[in-house]
Scaffold this motif. Structure first.
Motif: not given
Length: 112
Positions: A76, A99, A104, A106
């Motif tokens: 994260p 997540s 995680q 993105w």
């Protein structure tokens, strides 16, 4: 996995655009394992695994020649740093996130 380990996948544009994205992240993560170099590839990857970077650093972004899709995956903390760094260096649009327990992912679209 260290708190700064990050994998970056870039598609769209070419190797030059991928290098621009990777260089923008060097201020926050140090040097990657290797810079994208295959001009015929359609997807480029880089891994950052340096220790000791505490801030986002100053992005060293160049200019993109085309829109690129970027996926960053890691802890994260690393994903947050990458997101902040790329959003500060380029026109960026959020394209989704996922997540897990310790990682995680993105996705974003960077535009010239």
């Amino acid at each position: 996995m260290s708190d700064t380990q990050l994998t970056v996948t870039i598609d769209g544009g070419g190797a030059d655009d991928a290098r621009v994205v990777v260089r923008a992240l060097e201020g926050a993560f140090g040097a990657p394992d290797a810079l994208p170099s295959d001009d015929s590839a359609t997807v480029h990857m880089a891994t950052f695994a340096s220790e000791g970077r505490t801030g986002a650093g100053q992005p060293r972004a160049g200019r993109l020649s085309a829109p690129v899709n970027v996926t960053v995956q890691g802890t994260p903390l690393a994903v947050r740093r990458a997101r902040d760094t790329l959003a500060g260096a380029f026109a960026a649009r959020d394209a989704g996130a996922a997540s897990g327990d310790q990682e995680q992912e993105w996705q974003l679209l960077l535009e010239p």
